[in-house]
Design a protein around this motif. Sequence first.
Motif, PDB file in Angstrom:
ATOM      1  N   UNK A   1       3.761   1.942 -10.095  1.00  0.00           N
ATOM      2  CA  UNK A   1       4.139   0.786  -9.121  1.00  0.00           C
ATOM      3  C   UNK A   1       4.278  -0.375  -9.361  1.00  0.00           C
ATOM      4  N   UNK A   2       4.457  -0.642 -10.909  1.00  0.00           N
ATOM      5  CA  UNK A   2       4.411  -2.018 -11.356  1.00  0.00           C
ATOM      6  C   UNK A   2       5.873  -2.562 -11.222  1.00  0.00           C
ATOM      7  N   UNK A   3       6.897  -1.850 -10.980  1.00  0.00           N
ATOM      8  CA  UNK A   3       8.319  -2.458 -10.593  1.00  0.00           C
ATOM      9  C   UNK A   3       8.166  -3.258  -9.156  1.00  0.00           C
TER      10      UNK A   3
ATOM     11  N   UNK B   1      -8.242   2.671  -5.052  1.00  0.00           N
ATOM     12  CA  UNK B   1      -7.869   1.417  -5.035  1.00  0.00           C
ATOM     13  C   UNK B   1      -6.993   1.216  -6.536  1.00  0.00           C
ATOM     14  N   UNK B   2      -5.886   0.668  -6.463  1.00  0.00           N
ATOM     15  CA  UNK B   2      -5.243   0.381  -7.813  1.00  0.00           C
ATOM     16  C   UNK B   2      -5.192  -0.998  -8.088  1.00  0.00           C
TER      17      UNK B   2
ATOM     18  N   UNK C   1       0.791  -1.141   0.061  1.00  0.00           N
ATOM     19  CA  UNK C   1       0.062  -0.162   0.050  1.00  0.00           C
ATOM     20  C   UNK C   1       1.020   1.366   0.037  1.00  0.00           C
ATOM     21  N   UNK C   2       0.304   2.253  -0.497  1.00  0.00           N
ATOM     22  CA  UNK C   2       1.297   3.433  -0.564  1.00  0.00           C
ATOM     23  C   UNK C   2       0.338   4.924  -0.224  1.00  0.00           C
ATOM     24  N   UNK C   3       1.167   5.946  -0.146  1.00  0.00           N
ATOM     25  CA  UNK C   3       0.606   7.166   0.281  1.00  0.00           C
ATOM     26  C   UNK C   3       1.174   8.260  -0.804  1.00  0.00           C
ATOM     27  N   UNK C   4       0.337   8.986  -1.426  1.00  0.00           N
ATOM     28  CA  UNK C   4       0.916  10.047  -2.114  1.00  0.00           C
ATOM     29  C   UNK C   4       0.438  11.337  -1.589  1.00  0.00           C
ATOM     30  N   UNK C   5       1.271  12.335  -1.671  1.00  0.00           N
ATOM     31  CA  UNK C   5       0.794  13.826  -1.192  1.00  0.00           C
ATOM     32  C   UNK C   5       0.210  14.535  -2.190  1.00  0.00           C
TER      33      UNK C   5
ATOM     34  N   UNK D   1      -3.805  -2.732  -4.402  1.00  0.00           N
ATOM     35  CA  UNK D   1      -3.324  -2.074  -3.405  1.00  0.00           C
ATOM     36  C   UNK D   1      -4.097  -0.908  -3.125  1.00  0.00           C
ATOM     37  N   UNK D   2      -4.156  -0.198  -1.760  1.00  0.00           N
ATOM     38  CA  UNK D   2      -4.608   1.179  -1.527  1.00  0.00           C
ATOM     39  C   UNK D   2      -3.691   2.001  -1.518  1.00  0.00           C
TER      40      UNK D   2
END
Length: 157
Positions: A55-57, A90-91, A39-43, A107-108
């Motif tokens: 995020x595929x890598x 959701x990705x 899971x990720x966070x973006x600003x 992922x979220x």
Amino acid sequence: LGSTVVTATATNAVGSSFVEFTVSVVDNEKPVITTCPPNQTINLDASCKATLPDYRSFLTASDNCTPANELVITQSPAAGAEVNDKGDLIVTFTVTDASGNNSTCTITVTKKDVTAPVITCTAPITVNNTPNTCGAVVNFINPTATDNCTGGAFNFW
């Protein structure tokens, strides 16, 4: 994988005969996702927007017939998509092998507002003190505030 023509021959003292038939081998096994991205966070920027990274890598997968470096990995929403507003997104990742079989994981991505509100105050006020006190009653207009991601409900103290 693919089709092969097979010839079967039967022979006895009188002679022989044969028949041809096709054997087709198909891949119907889905790829295996061994690691989905975390899971990720973006600003969010000052306009309450952000660009979704690729995020595929972070994903790893294998397949019974297609080499790992030939698997097709897609991300939805795609990398580079503009996202806005706070909250979660959701990705979904899809891994597809050469035979068209696919597997997915999600992922979220939490979108985070990192820009403080902007407050506008009244102009400086000068008043004379109340006689025999060292203070004064001041009447002023409430300050106003704006924010990049929310409406106008603010608490002032």
